[in-house]
Design an enzyme around this catalytic site. Structure first.
Site, short mmCIF file in Angstrom:
data_model
loop_
_atom_site.label_atom_id
_atom_site.label_comp_id
_atom_site.label_asym_id
_atom_site.label_seq_id
_atom_site.Cartn_x
_atom_site.Cartn_y
_atom_site.Cartn_z
N ASN A 9 0.87 -1.18 0.00
CA ASN A 9 0.00 0.00 0.00
C ASN A 9 0.90 1.23 0.00
O ASN A 9 1.49 1.57 1.02
CB ASN A 9 -0.89 -0.04 1.26
CG ASN A 9 -1.72 1.21 1.43
OD1 ASN A 9 -1.77 2.06 0.53
ND2 ASN A 9 -2.36 1.36 2.57
N TRP A 10 1.01 1.84 -1.15
CA TRP A 10 1.94 2.98 -1.29
C TRP A 10 1.37 4.27 -0.71
O TRP A 10 2.06 5.28 -0.67
CB TRP A 10 2.32 3.17 -2.77
CG TRP A 10 3.10 2.03 -3.36
CD1 TRP A 10 3.53 0.89 -2.72
CD2 TRP A 10 3.58 1.91 -4.72
NE1 TRP A 10 4.22 0.09 -3.58
CE2 TRP A 10 4.27 0.69 -4.83
CE3 TRP A 10 3.47 2.72 -5.85
CZ2 TRP A 10 4.85 0.25 -6.02
CZ3 TRP A 10 4.05 2.29 -7.04
CH2 TRP A 10 4.75 1.07 -7.11
N HIS A 95 -9.77 1.24 4.69
CA HIS A 95 -8.49 1.43 5.39
C HIS A 95 -8.70 2.36 6.58
O HIS A 95 -9.46 3.33 6.50
CB HIS A 95 -7.43 2.01 4.44
CG HIS A 95 -6.06 1.98 5.04
ND1 HIS A 95 -5.64 2.92 5.94
CD2 HIS A 95 -5.04 1.08 4.93
CE1 HIS A 95 -4.40 2.62 6.34
NE2 HIS A 95 -4.02 1.51 5.73
N GLU A 167 -5.64 -4.92 10.43
CA GLU A 167 -4.60 -3.92 10.65
C GLU A 167 -4.89 -3.15 11.93
O GLU A 167 -5.69 -2.21 11.93
CB GLU A 167 -4.57 -2.92 9.48
CG GLU A 167 -4.26 -3.53 8.15
CD GLU A 167 -3.71 -2.48 7.19
OE1 GLU A 167 -2.58 -2.66 6.73
OE2 GLU A 167 -4.39 -1.47 6.93
N SER A 212 3.14 -2.17 10.22
CA SER A 212 4.60 -2.22 10.40
C SER A 212 5.21 -3.57 10.06
O SER A 212 6.15 -4.03 10.71
CB SER A 212 4.97 -1.79 11.83
OG SER A 212 4.56 -0.45 12.07
N GLY A 233 2.65 -1.22 4.24
CA GLY A 233 2.70 0.20 3.90
C GLY A 233 4.12 0.65 3.66
O GLY A 233 4.70 0.41 2.60
N GLY A 234 4.71 1.28 4.66
CA GLY A 234 6.03 1.90 4.53
C GLY A 234 7.08 1.02 3.86
O GLY A 234 7.80 1.48 2.97
P1 PGA Z 1 2.59 0.29 7.58
O1 PGA Z 1 1.14 0.50 6.93
O2 PGA Z 1 3.13 -1.01 7.02
O3 PGA Z 1 3.38 1.47 7.15
O4 PGA Z 1 2.41 0.20 9.06
C1 PGA Z 1 0.27 -0.58 6.71
C2 PGA Z 1 -1.03 -0.08 6.11
O5 PGA Z 1 -1.52 0.97 6.52
O6 PGA Z 1 -1.60 -0.73 5.22
#
Ligand code: PGA
Length: 251
Positions: A9-10, A95, A167, A212, A233-234
């Site tokens: 997820n960019w 989300h 999440e 994370s 995400g990140g």
């Molecule tokens: P993150 O985000 O891996 O940066 O914690 C995950 C997401 O929101 O899908």
């Protein structure tokens, strides 16, 4: 057997130049054949990424869609039909950043879920509790409610063409990850809730963990029995890191 899925997820990141670099980086990865891999760029970059990743085996999703499935007079929104036409195969719905910051209700999320499926996209239904809710012991109740919103409105059958992503809000972008045991507890509860309606559908649905996820913790999370991959995400903004996470899902 459920085929693992890892989706990046960019979020609201990237420029045309950085997206081009990320595409190149992804194309260089050795990706495991047994894992379905997706990336969800900002809508602005969907076409660039669909073209750039053509033939790579990595599919493209969107981060959101309009509540109305078909194109029409809805300024600023993107219809699931348009996303499908642009080459997307899946779309995130609900989300937590949208639920929390943009006030998306369960009702709105259900409409987006329905719109996605109406256009042949796989909705990735995101659920999860805040830190406050976890500390109050409400985690399972909160997630149960978010999932029930879809089951009650649409029936269990729709989960044959959907993915669920757990999440925990407190783990998103914070560097705090749910422990594999904490995540597994919620994933098992989600599957049990689905199973109470239809055991076959529940056994087949993929439940991703997000919050994370990185190369260093992916293997132990994906090793849990009800964790079928990740929503990343990140770490998905770094092609090597994302590739390593995908490979962890293949082991
Ligand atoms: P993150 O985000 O891996 O940066 O914690 C995950 C997401 O929101 O899908």
């Amino acid at each position: 057997m459920r085929r693992p899925l890892v989706a990046g997820n960019w979020k609201m990141h990237g420029t045309r130049a950085s997206v081009a670099e990320l595409i190149e980086g992804l194309r260089r990865q050795v990706l495991p054949a047994g894992v379905e891999i997706a990336v969800c760029p900002a809508s602005l970059h969907v076409v660039q990424v669909v073209d750039g990743l053509a033939g790579s085996g990595v599919v493209v999703g969107a981060q959101d869609c309009a509540v109305e499935p078909q194109q029409g007079a809805l300024t600023g929104e993107l219809a699931a039909s348009q996303l499908q036409d642009a080459g997307c195969t899946l779309v995130l719905v609900g989300h937590s950043e949208r639920r929390q910051l943009l006030g998306e209700s369960d009702e709105c999320v259900v409409r987006k879920f329905v719109a996605a499926q109406a256009c042949g996209l796989i909705p990735v239904l995101c659920v999860g509790e805040t830190l406050e809710q976890r500390e109050a012991g409400e985690t399972l109740a909160v997630v149960r409610c978010q999932l029930a919103a879809v089951i009650d409105a649409q029936g269990i059958g729709v989960f044959a063409r959907a993915v669920v992503a757990y999440e925990p809000v407190w783990a998103i972008g914070t560097g705090l990850t749910a422990s594999p045991e904490q995540a597994q507890e919620v994933h098992a509860a989600i599957r049990a809730q689905l199973s109470a309606h239809d055991a076959e559908v529940a056994a087949a649905v993929r439940i991703l963990y997000g919050g994370s996820v990185k190369a260093a913790n992916a293997a132990e999370l994906f090793g849990m029995p009800d964790i079928d991959g990740g929503l990343v995400g990140g770490a998905s903004l770094n092609a090597d890191e994302f590739g390593a996470i995908c490979r962890a899902a293949g082991n």
